[in-house]
Design an enzyme around this catalytic site. Structure first.
Site, PDB file in Angstrom:
ATOM      1  N   HIS A  82       2.011   4.515  -2.881  1.00 25.77           N
ATOM      2  CA  HIS A  82       2.157   5.974  -2.737  1.00 25.77           C
ATOM      3  C   HIS A  82       3.546   6.409  -3.178  1.00 25.77           C
ATOM      4  CE1 HIS A  82      -1.605   6.635  -0.701  1.00 25.77           C
ATOM      5  NE2 HIS A  82      -1.297   5.857   0.326  1.00 25.77           N
ATOM      6  N   HIS A 121       0.842  -1.209   0.000  1.00 24.20           N
ATOM      7  CA  HIS A 121       0.000   0.000   0.000  1.00 24.20           C
ATOM      8  C   HIS A 121       0.876   1.258   0.000  1.00 24.20           C
ATOM      9  CE1 HIS A 121      -3.588   2.407   1.446  1.00 24.20           C
ATOM     10  NE2 HIS A 121      -2.588   3.210   1.780  1.00 24.20           N
ATOM     11  N   GLU A 122       1.820   1.318   0.916  1.00 27.39           N
ATOM     12  CA  GLU A 122       2.674   2.509   1.013  1.00 27.39           C
ATOM     13  C   GLU A 122       3.648   2.608  -0.154  1.00 27.39           C
ATOM     14  OE1 GLU A 122       2.251   5.038   3.046  1.00 27.39           O
ATOM     15  OE2 GLU A 122       0.493   3.898   3.680  1.00 27.39           O
ATOM     16  N   ASP A 147      -5.420   8.322   4.192  1.00 29.96           N
ATOM     17  CA  ASP A 147      -5.661   8.676   2.788  1.00 29.96           C
ATOM     18  C   ASP A 147      -6.978   9.422   2.624  1.00 29.96           C
ATOM     19  OD1 ASP A 147      -3.291   7.450   2.099  1.00 29.96           O
ATOM     20  OD2 ASP A 147      -4.228   5.541   1.580  1.00 29.96           O
TER      21      ASP A 147
END
Length: 288
Positions: free
Chosen positions: A47, A43-44, A137
């Site tokens: 980003h 997930h990170e 988020d």
């Protein structure tokens, strides 16, 4: 490959994740811990990779029990659509993660139990991160949406106020449903502390926004949004009307008539370089 390694070096495991890991080991939830770590990591990384594509300056990516926080050195001066893509870069990873898990289950590699657990953890991280609470988020999406309509300082303050309201509501739900869930209490403490810290530093954040605008990349703000200013307004009041994602030609009016025009960089120069912190906007017409 070297750029990817540089990105990986910016990843930091927050002490809260180590604490959650310790609890998972003590309670024999090691499988859940490994799955959760993989989900949060990807997930990170979503980003981080998206930010890298747009040449953002990444300070650090912290992994937390519920997701993570990607710290950027941009201070709200990138195009809003670009910011939206960077924020969405994390949640979008859950789509292929769940799709990949389904394929592994169909191939007999994932048992039904592990498949269902992986999907459950994915949805948990995804939905939690979409809560409209800063610095999740969802809180950043809220900030971007407010940034389309409100000046920077107002959008930022309303993001924190609405985040607190959403956090209080989430806290009430926790109290009513799972009041003794230790991990959730750790997460709640972190979110309250984050909001308190952001509120204390809101003026400093505003100054960083202005300094980045003054000294940063000139091509990062594209759309024009003229500001009509009364000649008696102070320079600081002009700066408070700046929006993220826009460049501001400043039109100065004296006695109801247009007296002249200023570029926003002239206003920023007068404030930061000339130290004209208490000057009126009409004073700049004579200066330039």
């Amino acid at each position: 490959m070297s750029e990817f390694i540089k990105l990986l070096k910016k990843i930091h495991i927050h002490p809260l994740l180590w604490a959650a890991a310790g609890l998972a080991i003590l309670t024999a939830h090691f499988t859940e811990l490994i799955m959760l770590f993989i989900i949060i990591f990807i997930h990170e990384l979503g980003h981080g990779v998206t930010a890298h594509v747009f040449s953002w300056r990444i300070k650090r990516i912290s992994l937390l029990p519920f997701g993570g926080v990607a710290e950027m050195d941009e201070h709200g001066n990138r195009p809003l659509k670009e910011e939206l893509l960077v924020v969405a870069g994390g949640p979008l990873q859950h789509l292929w993660l769940m799709g990949g898990a389904k394929l592994l289950h169909a191939a007999g590699i994932f048992s039904l139990h592990h498949f269902e657990l992986f999907i459950q953890l994915n949805l948990m991280v995804l939905l939690f991160n979409l809560l409209p609470i800063w610095p999740l988020d969802g809180g950043k999406l809220l900030s971007i949406l407010l940034g389309y309509k409100l000046r920077f300082i107002a959008a930022y303050q309303w993001t924190l106020i609405l985040s607190l309201a959403a956090l209080l509501l989430f806290h009430a739900v926790v109290l009513l449903t799972v009041p003794f869930h230790l991990n959730l209490w750790i997460i709640l403490s972190f979110l309250y502390f984050s909001l308190w810290t952001e509120w204390k530093q809101r003026k400093f954040t505003f100054m960083r926004f202005l300094l980045e605008r003054y000294y940063g990349k000139g091509g990062s703000v594209r759309e024009l949004k003229p500001l009509e200013i009364n000649g008696d307004e102070t320079i600081y009041s002009i700066l408070e009307r700046f929006h993220r994602g826009f460049k501001h030609p400043v039109i100065v009016y004296v006695d109801g008539k247009e007296a002249g025009k200023l570029d926003e960089n002239e206003v920023l120069h007068a404030y930061f370089t000339e130290k004209m912190t208490t000057a009126k906007s009409h004073d700049l017409l004579y200066l330039y």
